[in-house]
Design a protein around this motif. Structure first.
Motif, PDB file in Angstrom:
ATOM      1  N   TYR A  88       0.862  -1.174  -0.071  1.00  0.00           N
ATOM      2  CA  TYR A  88      -0.072   0.110  -0.072  1.00  0.00           C
ATOM      3  C   TYR A  88       0.779   1.092   0.110  1.00  0.00           C
ATOM      4  N   THR A  89       0.633   2.036  -0.822  1.00  0.00           N
ATOM      5  CA  THR A  89       1.441   3.518  -1.033  1.00  0.00           C
ATOM      6  C   THR A  89       0.450   4.455  -0.988  1.00  0.00           C
ATOM      7  N   ARG A  90       0.660   5.666  -0.466  1.00  0.00           N
ATOM      8  CA  ARG A  90      -0.063   6.771  -0.383  1.00  0.00           C
ATOM      9  C   ARG A  90       0.776   8.100  -0.274  1.00  0.00           C
ATOM     10  N   ASN A  91       0.598   9.227  -0.665  1.00  0.00           N
ATOM     11  CA  ASN A  91       1.107  10.455  -0.467  1.00  0.00           C
ATOM     12  C   ASN A  91       0.401  11.393   0.413  1.00  0.00           C
ATOM     13  N   GLY A 118     -12.671  -6.510  14.563  1.00  0.00           N
ATOM     14  CA  GLY A 118     -12.023  -5.199  14.301  1.00  0.00           C
ATOM     15  C   GLY A 118     -10.941  -4.971  15.155  1.00  0.00           C
ATOM     16  N   GLN A 119     -10.278  -5.831  15.798  1.00  0.00           N
ATOM     17  CA  GLN A 119      -9.492  -5.422  16.856  1.00  0.00           C
ATOM     18  C   GLN A 119      -7.963  -5.682  16.088  1.00  0.00           C
ATOM     19  N   LYS A 120      -7.599  -6.751  15.389  1.00  0.00           N
ATOM     20  CA  LYS A 120      -6.381  -7.163  14.892  1.00  0.00           C
ATOM     21  C   LYS A 120      -6.284  -7.118  13.074  1.00  0.00           C
ATOM     22  N   TRP A 121      -4.991  -7.164  12.811  1.00  0.00           N
ATOM     23  CA  TRP A 121      -4.911  -7.484  11.224  1.00  0.00           C
ATOM     24  C   TRP A 121      -5.323  -9.051  11.330  1.00  0.00           C
ATOM     25  N   ALA A 122      -5.793  -9.371  10.075  1.00  0.00           N
ATOM     26  CA  ALA A 122      -6.326 -10.605   9.633  1.00  0.00           C
ATOM     27  C   ALA A 122      -5.067 -11.543   9.854  1.00  0.00           C
ATOM     28  N   ASP A 123      -5.401 -12.991  10.114  1.00  0.00           N
ATOM     29  CA  ASP A 123      -4.127 -14.058  10.122  1.00  0.00           C
ATOM     30  C   ASP A 123      -3.496 -14.092   8.848  1.00  0.00           C
ATOM     31  N   GLY A 124      -2.575 -14.495   8.689  1.00  0.00           N
ATOM     32  CA  GLY A 124      -1.829 -14.869   7.401  1.00  0.00           C
ATOM     33  C   GLY A 124      -1.559 -13.694   6.491  1.00  0.00           C
ATOM     34  N   LEU A 125      -1.813 -12.395   7.145  1.00  0.00           N
ATOM     35  CA  LEU A 125      -1.473 -11.295   6.351  1.00  0.00           C
ATOM     36  C   LEU A 125      -0.214 -10.432   6.748  1.00  0.00           C
ATOM     37  N   PHE A 126       0.502  -9.857   5.719  1.00  0.00           N
ATOM     38  CA  PHE A 126       1.654  -8.994   5.600  1.00  0.00           C
ATOM     39  C   PHE A 126       1.492  -7.883   5.009  1.00  0.00           C
ATOM     40  N   ILE A 127       1.534  -6.648   5.617  1.00  0.00           N
ATOM     41  CA  ILE A 127       1.210  -5.412   5.070  1.00  0.00           C
ATOM     42  C   ILE A 127       2.494  -4.623   4.829  1.00  0.00           C
ATOM     43  N   PHE A 128       2.942  -4.298   3.673  1.00  0.00           N
ATOM     44  CA  PHE A 128       4.191  -3.271   3.614  1.00  0.00           C
ATOM     45  C   PHE A 128       3.679  -1.932   2.817  1.00  0.00           C
ATOM     46  N   ALA A 129       3.831  -1.105   4.038  1.00  0.00           N
ATOM     47  CA  ALA A 129       3.264   0.320   3.083  1.00  0.00           C
ATOM     48  C   ALA A 129       4.507   1.562   3.212  1.00  0.00           C
ATOM     49  N   PHE A 130       4.273   2.352   2.461  1.00  0.00           N
ATOM     50  CA  PHE A 130       5.019   3.477   2.638  1.00  0.00           C
ATOM     51  C   PHE A 130       4.496   4.816   1.829  1.00  0.00           C
ATOM     52  N   ASP A 131       4.929   5.849   2.335  1.00  0.00           N
ATOM     53  CA  ASP A 131       4.451   7.218   1.997  1.00  0.00           C
ATOM     54  C   ASP A 131       5.419   7.938   1.320  1.00  0.00           C
ATOM     55  N   PRO A 132       5.650   7.956   0.019  1.00  0.00           N
ATOM     56  CA  PRO A 132       6.954   8.614  -0.708  1.00  0.00           C
ATOM     57  C   PRO A 132       6.945  10.172  -0.429  1.00  0.00           C
ATOM     58  N   PHE A 496      -8.358  -0.731  18.419  1.00  0.00           N
ATOM     59  CA  PHE A 496      -7.513  -1.664  17.526  1.00  0.00           C
ATOM     60  C   PHE A 496      -5.886  -1.500  18.044  1.00  0.00           C
ATOM     61  N   SER A 497      -5.462  -2.881  18.079  1.00  0.00           N
ATOM     62  CA  SER A 497      -4.209  -3.432  18.603  1.00  0.00           C
ATOM     63  C   SER A 497      -3.539  -4.247  17.846  1.00  0.00           C
ATOM     64  N   GLY A 498      -3.515  -4.162  16.428  1.00  0.00           N
ATOM     65  CA  GLY A 498      -2.978  -5.006  15.575  1.00  0.00           C
ATOM     66  C   GLY A 498      -1.462  -4.892  15.551  1.00  0.00           C
ATOM     67  N   SER A 499      -0.619  -5.900  15.250  1.00  0.00           N
ATOM     68  CA  SER A 499       0.872  -5.889  15.256  1.00  0.00           C
ATOM     69  C   SER A 499       1.209  -4.912  14.128  1.00  0.00           C
ATOM     70  N   GLY A 500       2.234  -3.889  14.475  1.00  0.00           N
ATOM     71  CA  GLY A 500       2.481  -3.090  13.179  1.00  0.00           C
ATOM     72  C   GLY A 500       3.247  -1.906  13.864  1.00  0.00           C
ATOM     73  N   SER A 501       4.039  -1.454  13.103  1.00  0.00           N
ATOM     74  CA  SER A 501       4.811  -0.105  13.447  1.00  0.00           C
ATOM     75  C   SER A 501       5.136   0.768  12.250  1.00  0.00           C
ATOM     76  N   SER A 502       5.517   1.837  12.396  1.00  0.00           N
ATOM     77  CA  SER A 502       6.127   2.571  11.232  1.00  0.00           C
ATOM     78  C   SER A 502       7.365   3.794  11.564  1.00  0.00           C
ATOM     79  N   SER A 503       8.086   3.976  10.416  1.00  0.00           N
ATOM     80  CA  SER A 503       9.182   4.872  10.994  1.00  0.00           C
ATOM     81  C   SER A 503       9.744   5.795   9.756  1.00  0.00           C
ATOM     82  N   SER A 504      10.399   6.814  10.021  1.00  0.00           N
ATOM     83  CA  SER A 504      10.614   7.716   9.043  1.00  0.00           C
ATOM     84  C   SER A 504      11.967   7.379   8.144  1.00  0.00           C
ATOM     85  N   PHE A 505      12.128   7.785   7.116  1.00  0.00           N
ATOM     86  CA  PHE A 505      13.165   7.714   6.067  1.00  0.00           C
ATOM     87  C   PHE A 505      13.563   8.836   5.574  1.00  0.00           C
TER      88      PHE A 505
END
Length: 505
Positions: A88-91, A118-132, A496-505
């Motif tokens: 998933y990408t977004r500006n 509605g509390q977690k990310w679905a099983d078997g899922l891996f989301i890689f997202a970034f904002d250019p 919502f408490s799904g496993s995940g995090s983000s950071s800057s680059f």
């Protein structure tokens, strides 16, 4: 690389006398007596699971990914367990809570990414997202795929060097590869185990393993280049007679015909060079393919073969189009496609916050409305034979030149609005020019792409990528960006408490 690490781990376990457990998820069963032979322990290790993604979903709302390259790469990446991969990408803005924005998108567009409660990310899922634009990258997983925060940071870090160079597709691939290696990773492939074992077993084994990994990666790269080069060279070789016939019937009186024929005059020499490279690279042994200098030779072979393959397609299209032979419609579609893509991407460029209030923004909006209609009219006139092929290409060239001039003016105004000093302006101009030079949207597989240089036209894709890179280069120069991880989902996230995090680059 995983196999090499597995072999290395087993070698080190043998040195330590560790007996692997029966399952990949469990810890070592214990320490064997010192006299146990290495073969006795290595033979009982579980083989790591290797499976490709069960599904791949790409939501490139930022419009920065090159899907043919991305999908081909993602379909080959191996995971330890069956996993659905989402890109998933977004500006957005740097001030955005990126985790919150990803969750909002999932709730609105893809509720299947979230568990029924509605509390977690679905099983078997891996989301890689970034904002250019906002320069943030995030990773999110179902509970059965979650990894530690440290490993999430490693996945994000794997993409950042490439993202800092605006290599969005390559950076995405690197991030997913890292994720695949860490998600549900067997204990004996973990970094902690390898490091502990290496300290005890000696650095020599790790040194040997590093050499093996480098050689294996070189062989893999060389093999990929060889496969690509052979496919292109075979295509060119099979079409040699047809290419010669096509070249003989291209009207030399045509401006475009004569320019393409100039390219064809060097075709035989370059084909001979490719033939010599073909023989040379096919004489390489596995040992030869392990050397970096030979990887470069195979890459050169692949690049030359691809250039020739593009050129024989252009020769065929030029002949078909200028003579209106059967199939000219498809040939025309390939020539007009780059400008059509530009028209489709212009609204997003015009809507950028930084573009508001600029004179060129209004001009680009007007151009979009007018030229989108003109392209349809031009195609209709060509179809109805109201205009000659030569005249149709002339009009298409004028449209591309008009867009190029406006984009050049727009870039200067955008740079002037963002940069604070003359050195920042220079830095931004250099970044945008590099992106324009590297742009692949103006493919050599078109007539214009074959006969004109990289600086003859300017695409919207190149502008977008270049401006994001230019902004980043200035921001980096102004201050070091914080790279700390964020795990919260903001006020709209609720419970919502799904496993995940983000950071800057």
């Amino acid at each position: 690389m995983k196999k090499i690490l597995g072999i290395l781990a087993l070698m080190l376990m043998a040195l330590l006398g560790i007996v692997p457990a029966a399952t990949a998820g469990s810890a070592p069963a214990g320490i064997a007596p010192a006299g146990i032979a290495p073969a006795a322990t290595a033979g009982s290790a579980p083989a790591p699971t290797q499976v490709t993604a069960t599904d791949i979903v790409v939501e490139d709302t930022a419009g920065v990914l090159y899907l043919p390259q991305l999908m081909t790469a993602l379909e080959q990446i191996k995971f330890h367990e069956p996993t659905t991969v989402v890109i998933y990408t977004r500006n957005g803005a740097r001030s955005d809570n990126f985790n919150e924005k990803v969750l909002q998108f999932a709730r609105e567009k893809h509720p299947e990414w979230i568990t029924a409660d509605g509390q977690k990310w679905a099983d078997g899922l891996f989301i890689f997202a970034f904002d250019p634009a906002g320069r943030q990258v995030g990773t999110y997983m179902g509970e059965d795929r979650k990894v530690s925060l440290g490993k999430q940071e490693s996945i994000q870090q794997a993409s950042k060097e490439l993202f800092l160079e605006a290599q969005w597709t390559d950076g995405t691939i690197a991030g997913v590869k890292k994720g695949a290696s860490l998600i549900n990773q067997p204990w004996y492939l973990s970094a902690a185990f390898i490091i502990t074992a290496s300290v005890t077993g000696g650095l020599a084994a790790l040194g040997f393993g590093t050499v093996l990994i480098i050689r294996r990666n070189n062989r893999k790269k060389a093999g990929e280049h060889l496969k690509r080069g052979d496919a292109a060279f075979s295509s060119v070789s099979l079409a040699l007679d047809v290419t010669e016939l096509n070249a003989k019937t291209i009207p030399e009186s045509s401006t475009y015909g004569s320019l393409v024929l100039e390219k064809y005059r060097t075709f035989s020499t370059r084909y001979h060079e490719a033939g010599e490279l073909n023989q040379r690279v096919h004489s390489f042994t596995d040992k030869d393919m392990s050397k970096g200098r030979n990887v470069k030779i195979v890459a050169r072979y692949a690049e030359l073969a691809q250039e020739l393959d593009n050129l024989d397609d252009v020769i065929a299209d030029t002949n078909t189009l200028l003579n209106r032979y059967s199939g000219w419609e498809s040939a025309w579609e390939r020539q007009v496609r780059p400008l059509m893509d530009d028209m489709e991407q212009l609204p997003a460029l015009i809507a950028q916050p930084e573009a508001q209030g600029l004179a060129t923004t209004a001009a680009l909006a007007s151009l979009h409305a007018q030229r989108s209609h003109d392209l349809e009219q031009l195609g209709g006139d060509f179809q109805s034979r109201l205009i000659s092929p030569e005249a149709a290409l002339d009009r298409l060239k004028v449209m591309r030149a008009e867009l190029t001039a406006l984009l050049q003016q727009h870039s200067e105004l955008m740079i002037g609005k963002y940069a604070k000093t003359s050195s920042e302006k220079k830095k931004m101009r250099s970044a945008m020019e590099r992106s324009r030079q590297d742009d692949i949207s103006m493919s050599q597989a078109t007539i214009f792409g074959s006969i004109y240089g990289w600086n003859s036209f300017y695409s919207v894709h190149s502008f977008n990528s270049g401006y994001i890179t230019a902004q980043r280069s200035v921001d980096t120069a102004r201050s070091d960006a914080s790279s700390g991880s964020s795990t919260g989902y903001g006020s709209s996230g609720g419970s919502f408490s799904g496993s995940g995090s983000s950071s800057s680059f």
